[in-house]
Design a protein around this motif. Structure first.
Motif, PDB file in Angstrom:
ATOM      1  N   PHE A 177      -6.317   9.177  -3.185  1.00 30.37           N
ATOM      2  CA  PHE A 177      -6.209   7.717  -3.265  1.00 30.37           C
ATOM      3  C   PHE A 177      -7.462   7.219  -3.987  1.00 30.37           C
ATOM      4  CE2 PHE A 177      -3.676   9.157   0.217  1.00 30.37           C
ATOM      5  CZ  PHE A 177      -2.584   8.323   0.270  1.00 30.37           C
ATOM      6  N   TYR A 178      -7.361   6.021  -4.532  1.00 31.38           N
ATOM      7  CA  TYR A 178      -8.477   5.518  -5.348  1.00 31.38           C
ATOM      8  C   TYR A 178      -8.847   4.099  -4.948  1.00 31.38           C
ATOM      9  CZ  TYR A 178      -6.723   9.365  -8.077  1.00 31.38           C
ATOM     10  OH  TYR A 178      -6.284  10.605  -8.443  1.00 31.38           O
ATOM     11  N   LEU A 179     -10.129   3.864  -4.909  1.00 27.99           N
ATOM     12  CA  LEU A 179     -10.622   2.493  -4.823  1.00 27.99           C
ATOM     13  C   LEU A 179     -11.489   2.323  -6.069  1.00 27.99           C
ATOM     14  CD1 LEU A 179     -10.712  -0.112  -3.234  1.00 27.99           C
ATOM     15  CD2 LEU A 179     -12.627   0.781  -1.939  1.00 27.99           C
ATOM     16  N   GLU A 208     -10.763  -1.131   4.941  1.00 25.80           N
ATOM     17  CA  GLU A 208      -9.421  -1.668   4.720  1.00 25.80           C
ATOM     18  C   GLU A 208      -8.571  -0.688   3.906  1.00 25.80           C
ATOM     19  OE1 GLU A 208      -7.258  -5.463   2.649  1.00 25.80           O
ATOM     20  OE2 GLU A 208      -9.446  -5.527   2.806  1.00 25.80           O
ATOM     21  N   ALA A 209      -9.194  -0.078   2.913  1.00 23.45           N
ATOM     22  CA  ALA A 209      -8.470   0.903   2.090  1.00 23.45           C
ATOM     23  C   ALA A 209      -8.021   2.083   2.944  1.00 23.45           C
ATOM     24  CB  ALA A 209      -9.369   1.370   0.951  1.00 23.45           C
ATOM     25  N   GLU A 233      -5.064   1.146   4.902  1.00 26.63           N
ATOM     26  CA  GLU A 233      -3.864   1.119   4.046  1.00 26.63           C
ATOM     27  C   GLU A 233      -3.356   2.523   3.767  1.00 26.63           C
ATOM     28  OE1 GLU A 233      -2.879  -1.148   0.659  1.00 26.63           O
ATOM     29  OE2 GLU A 233      -4.253  -2.777   1.141  1.00 26.63           O
ATOM     30  N   MET A 234      -4.275   3.462   3.611  1.00 27.48           N
ATOM     31  CA  MET A 234      -3.869   4.858   3.377  1.00 27.48           C
ATOM     32  C   MET A 234      -3.074   5.373   4.569  1.00 27.48           C
ATOM     33  SD  MET A 234      -7.501   6.213   1.873  1.00 27.48           S
ATOM     34  CE  MET A 234      -7.247   7.964   1.948  1.00 27.48           C
ATOM     35  N   PHE A 266       0.330   3.956   4.724  1.00 24.81           N
ATOM     36  CA  PHE A 266       1.188   4.447   3.643  1.00 24.81           C
ATOM     37  C   PHE A 266       1.709   5.856   3.914  1.00 24.81           C
ATOM     38  CE2 PHE A 266       1.365   6.852  -0.397  1.00 24.81           C
ATOM     39  CZ  PHE A 266       2.372   6.155  -1.048  1.00 24.81           C
ATOM     40  N   MET A 313      -4.407  -4.428  -2.204  1.00 22.83           N
ATOM     41  CA  MET A 313      -5.843  -4.715  -2.252  1.00 22.83           C
ATOM     42  C   MET A 313      -6.378  -4.474  -3.663  1.00 22.83           C
ATOM     43  SD  MET A 313      -9.070  -2.908  -0.431  1.00 22.83           S
ATOM     44  CE  MET A 313      -8.014  -1.953   0.548  1.00 22.83           C
ATOM     45  N   LYS A 314      -7.294  -5.310  -4.085  1.00 25.55           N
ATOM     46  CA  LYS A 314      -7.843  -5.189  -5.439  1.00 25.55           C
ATOM     47  C   LYS A 314      -8.509  -3.813  -5.643  1.00 25.55           C
ATOM     48  CE  LYS A 314     -10.595  -7.895  -8.670  1.00 25.55           C
ATOM     49  NZ  LYS A 314     -11.509  -6.906  -9.167  1.00 25.55           N
ATOM     50  N   GLY A 315      -8.077  -3.150  -6.684  1.00 23.57           N
ATOM     51  CA  GLY A 315      -8.688  -1.871  -7.039  1.00 23.57           C
ATOM     52  C   GLY A 315      -8.130  -0.669  -6.298  1.00 23.57           C
ATOM     53  N   PHE A 316      -7.285  -0.902  -5.301  1.00 21.48           N
ATOM     54  CA  PHE A 316      -6.800   0.210  -4.480  1.00 21.48           C
ATOM     55  C   PHE A 316      -5.520   0.797  -5.077  1.00 21.48           C
ATOM     56  CE2 PHE A 316      -4.406   1.722  -0.623  1.00 21.48           C
ATOM     57  CZ  PHE A 316      -5.199   2.833  -0.403  1.00 21.48           C
ATOM     58  N   ARG A 317      -5.471   2.119  -5.155  1.00 26.32           N
ATOM     59  CA  ARG A 317      -4.293   2.780  -5.728  1.00 26.32           C
ATOM     60  C   ARG A 317      -3.792   3.880  -4.820  1.00 26.32           C
ATOM     61  NH1 ARG A 317      -4.731   3.385 -12.180  1.00 26.32           N
ATOM     62  NH2 ARG A 317      -5.022   1.189 -12.632  1.00 26.32           N
ATOM     63  N   LYS A 318      -2.516   3.791  -4.523  1.00 27.06           N
ATOM     64  CA  LYS A 318      -1.901   4.809  -3.674  1.00 27.06           C
ATOM     65  C   LYS A 318      -1.077   5.790  -4.512  1.00 27.06           C
ATOM     66  CE  LYS A 318       0.437   1.687  -1.267  1.00 27.06           C
ATOM     67  NZ  LYS A 318       0.056   0.294  -1.501  1.00 27.06           N
ATOM     68  N   VAL A 319      -0.586   5.312  -5.635  1.00 27.35           N
ATOM     69  CA  VAL A 319       0.357   6.116  -6.425  1.00 27.35           C
ATOM     70  C   VAL A 319      -0.226   6.508  -7.788  1.00 27.35           C
ATOM     71  CG1 VAL A 319       2.620   6.096  -7.554  1.00 27.35           C
ATOM     72  CG2 VAL A 319       2.354   5.113  -5.262  1.00 27.35           C
ATOM     73  N   LEU A 320      -0.739   5.541  -8.493  1.00 26.41           N
ATOM     74  CA  LEU A 320      -1.225   5.803  -9.851  1.00 26.41           C
ATOM     75  C   LEU A 320      -2.636   6.367  -9.845  1.00 26.41           C
ATOM     76  CD1 LEU A 320      -0.064   2.519 -11.640  1.00 26.41           C
ATOM     77  CD2 LEU A 320       1.101   4.739 -11.579  1.00 26.41           C
ATOM     78  N   PRO A 351      -6.246   6.819 -12.100  1.00 26.30           N
ATOM     79  CA  PRO A 351      -6.902   5.890 -13.045  1.00 26.30           C
ATOM     80  C   PRO A 351      -6.475   6.117 -14.497  1.00 26.30           C
ATOM     81  CG  PRO A 351      -8.474   6.739 -11.471  1.00 26.30           C
ATOM     82  CD  PRO A 351      -7.212   7.527 -11.256  1.00 26.30           C
TER      83      PRO A 351
END
Lengths: 443, 345
Positions: free
Chosen positions: A86-88, A106-107, A110-111, A114, B1-8, B10
């Motif tokens: 996952f990415y922030l 928070e991230a 959410e993980m 999900f 959330m801003k900047g948060f990625r679950k699927v994609l 970068p």
């Protein structure tokens, strides 16, 4: 050190002219296709990203500018890593305000929402940017852990500290083993630390340990469940086979009182024997490895016949230290022409021994700018060992190519046997091709 | 959330875009990083790296460089490099490390040029922006450095192509096209630094992605070279899509490709074409209703809106369109997915 210097010339300049392994680089680093792993430890093999996900059921949040996570696209495609990254992604405002850190809990929540199952551990991977900002990741992880209800640990993908005393690959091991909690130690249990891709289970190391009653041998690679991992705290001792795991082993000794013994991946048969003797002394037992040693010596001696008329080019992108491996080959009477690797002062003892056997062995530093134009010697049939050497000899006919990168790390006499077997097969394949009139083609 | 990625994962960053233009030009590229950025660029974003060597280097910055600000050391390393590999030019490419420690790349480039006698310039990328920004900055840096009035005495028959990088096109396909059209000159795609010197002589420029627009405008302003904006590969792709009559289409790619495809689909009777992009969007080519995505949630919401019959986008976006029950058409885009386009597939 100049590119292509003979080992004798390097010795003549003295040990002080060489840098230490932990000293920072003095030159620009050529991004050579022969050694991508130098510049991007995450790109191939086990870098911080893959290493950080060693615990079954764990996931990773990469907190960084987009560029740091870009090559994870490839890794995420592999079935074993799907839905684990996952990415922030930080922007320029985050850089100035540090607000990305407040978003981590928070991230993490959410993980968890999900994912179909709660992860065993969440690793937070940060990069050079947070290293420079001086982020207190332990504190950030404690906050995230409180929000997530699962262990959250940091791992640091900082190339900035690559040659430091605690480089990223050392730290990631410490982070992982830090999750182990005190348990009752079991006399029949031991851990092997060091290699993320595990150790070849055909190695006599397993057989020898089992012969003295160590029936449960665990590695990170072989943990199938989180409980398998946590059960590593029950080990009676840790065997450290790769230097980067030493600080983690020291931590485990201090925290959980698990002693450790260090061994190395070697190819000189007498040194392998000496290691087993030392291990036996430490454990208070006698190992019977004579037959394994004799077999390894016999295959080396057979190689001398098979490889008659061939020279060796030994690279560093292989499951071996190129200097120790080159020394092992020279001691068996084989001709080593070139070693591709960075000479550091810690290798001085090997260099002196190499020079005593053949002072003309040339050393090439893969990362030096001059390597852009490097073309290898093509006058003699060559055995190219290591992915880097194979790259340099890719278009050279009469080259036996042995990348020597295994799915599991070779170890001990069995490692020597498999190594020699790989070389002999490559030489036979070249000779067969030549017999069929294909000598002008690279193999 | 801003900047948060679950699927994609970068998207391609600006520093990769910068190197993609510099790569074939015969200069030395110094990525001002600790090593990881260079590895990402060469090992992932630069497909030519495996078969076409280039002088790409990492500055090999370490924590002490950041703490002590040892810029002089980088100047010395760069000057040594000039002695060793004799490059046509030397380019410093910025990364998050140089951005955080506030390295003045432009001044460093001036120092290097003065000391080494080799043309040097900086591309002030920072790893936070996307590849097209890096391409844009690099074009401008190259034109400003090499394209002078003296080197452009007359108009040639050549057509310049701007915005062609391995992120935007298939390399082999582009090479075939260039071979077949001797009058085309793709800036930063061919191993021809002199093309930048002679850019003022071009009869016209064709801009195939938004990253080339600023350079085209600069060349128009300084050398009166006209330009058109069109992506013929996108036209070809759009033309291959059957049954668009009466359909509402959402297409996701870069803006020039979208603009070119939109015209084809509208001509074929599509009810509407909405262009969506995560990348640069020039006001001149934006249509009402076009979408500028920032987060993966933005695309998820658009796909779930029920406003489209067809979505044309890279297949990595498909998992975000779970609530979309129309027709999905793959339109590969390496800058998004990191997957190469196989035109022969």
């Amino acid at each position: 050190m100049k590119i292509g210097q003979a080992v004798s010339e390097i010795l003549a300049e003295g040990q002080d002219a060489l840098q230490s392994q932990i000293a920072e680089t003095r030159n620009l680093i050529y991004s050579s296709p022969a050694t991508l792993a130098y510049n991007s430890p995450g790109a191939e093999g086990y870098g911080v990203k893959r290493a950080g996900l060693s615990i079954p059921g764990s996931v990773m949040l990469i907190v960084s500018p987009g560029c740091c996570g870009r090559n994870t696209s490839e890794l995420s495609e592999r079935p074993e890593y799907r839905q684990r990254f996952f990415y922030l992604t930080m922007d320029e405002t985050d850089l100035i305000t540090g607000r990305h850190l407040t978003k981590i809990p928070e991230a993490v929540e959410e993980m968890i929402a999900f994912l179909p199952e709660k992860p065993s551990v969440i690793m937070i991977c940060i990069t050079c940017v947070d290293a420079l900002l001086g982020t207190d990741m332990d504190r950030v992880c404690r906050k995230a852990e409180a929000a997530a209800g699962v262990p959250v640990r940091p791992c640091y993908m900082y190339a900035l500290t690559r040659e430091g005393r605690k480089p990223p690959m050392v730290h990631v091991r410490q982070s992982l083993y830090d999750l182990l909690e005190k348990r009752q130690r079991k006399v029949h249990n031991a851990n092997i630390l060091g290699f993320f891709n595990g150790v070849d289970q055909d190695s006599e190391l397993y057989k020898l340990l089992k012969s003295v009653g160590v029936s449960q041998i665990q590695t990170l690679k072989d943990c199938e469940t989180p409980e398998d991992f946590y059960a590593m705290a029950e080990a009676n001792f840790n065997l450290v086979l790769y230097l980067e795991a030493l600080p983690a082993a020291e931590d485990l000794y201090k925290r959980l009182n698990i002693p450790f013994i260090q061994m190395n991946q070697l190819y000189q048969t007498d040194k392998i024997a000496a290691q087993y003797e030392a291990l036996g002394r430490a454990l208070g037992v006698n190992f019977d490895f004579e037959a394994d040693q004799k077999q390894a010596e016999a295959v080396f001696s057979h190689l001398k016949d098979t490889a008659s008329g061939w020279q060796f080019a030994v690279g560093e992108v292989a499951d071996a230290n190129p200097f120790e491996l080159a020394l092992a080959l020279l001691r068996e009477g084989l001709q080593v022409k070139t070693i591709y690797g960075t000479v550091v002062s810690e290798y001085w003892p090997w260099l002196t021994k190499i020079a005593a056997l053949d002072p003309e062995v040339r050393i090439m530093d893969n990362t030096a700018p001059e390597m852009m134009a490097y073309r290898p010697d093509t006058s003699v049939p060559t055995v190219a060992i290591g992915a880097d050497a194979v790259y340099y000899y890719r278009d050279v006919p009469r080259t036996a190519k042995v990348a020597w990168r295994n799915s599991r790390q070779p170890f001990g006499f069995e490692g020597v046997k498999k190594f020699v077997q790989a070389i002999e097969e490559a030489i036979v394949s070249v000779n067969l091709k030549k017999g069929k009139g294909g000598e002008d083609e690279g193999i | 959330m801003k900047g948060f990625r679950k699927v994609l994962t970068p998207f391609a960053p600006d520093q990769s875009g910068a190197v993609s233009v510099l790569y074939p030009l015969g200069g030395a590229v110094i990525v001002v990083d600790a090593g990881g950025c260079t590895g990402n660029i060469c090992g992932f974003d630069e497909p030519r790296w495996q078969y076409q060597g280039a002088a790409v280097f990492s500055a090999g910055l370490r924590d002490m460089d950041a703490i002590l600000g040892r810029d002089q050391l980088l100047v010395e390393k760069a000057c040594e490099l000039v002695q060793t590999v004799h490059p046509k030019f030397l380019a410093l490419v910025g990364t998050p490390v140089s951005a955080v420690i506030g390295t003045d790349l432009k001044s460093l480039a001036r120092l290097i040029e003065k000391k080494s006698g080799t043309a040097a310039f900086a591309v002030t990328t920072n790893g936070f922006q996307l590849y097209d920004k890096g391409v844009e900055k690099t074009y401008l840096a190259l034109f400003r450095k090499f394209c002078t009035r003296d080197s452009n005495p007359s108009v040639s028959e050549k057509t310049g192509i701007l915005g062609v990088t391995p992120f935007d096109v298939d390399i082999e396909q582009m090479q075939h096209l260039l071979k077949a059209n001797a009058n085309w000159c793709a800036f930063g795609f061919e191993p021809d630094l002199s093309a930048f010197q002679r850019a003022g002589q071009m009869q016209k420029n064709v801009v195939v992605s938004p990253s080339g627009l600023k350079a085209a405008r600069w060349l128009k302003q300084h050398f009166d070279v006209d330009y058109v904006v069109e992506d013929s590969a996108a036209v070809q792709f759009a033309d291959s899509l059957p049954d668009v009559r009466g359909k509402r289409i959402l297409a996701v790619h870069q803006q020039v490709a979208l603009q070119s495809a939109r015209q084809v689909w509208l001509d074929k009777g599509a009810a509407s074409v909405t262009a969506g992009t995560w990348f640069m969007s020039d006001r001149a080519f934006r249509q009402p209703g076009d979408l500028q995505f920032k987060e993966e949630d933005d695309f998820e919401a658009a796909a779930a809106s029920g406003e489209y019959d067809i979505i044309v986008a890279d297949s990595v976006l498909k998992p975000l369109a779970k609530k979309f029950d129309g027709k999905w058409v793959d339109w590969p885009y390496f800058a998004i997915s990191g997957k190469r386009i196989d035109v022969y597939e």
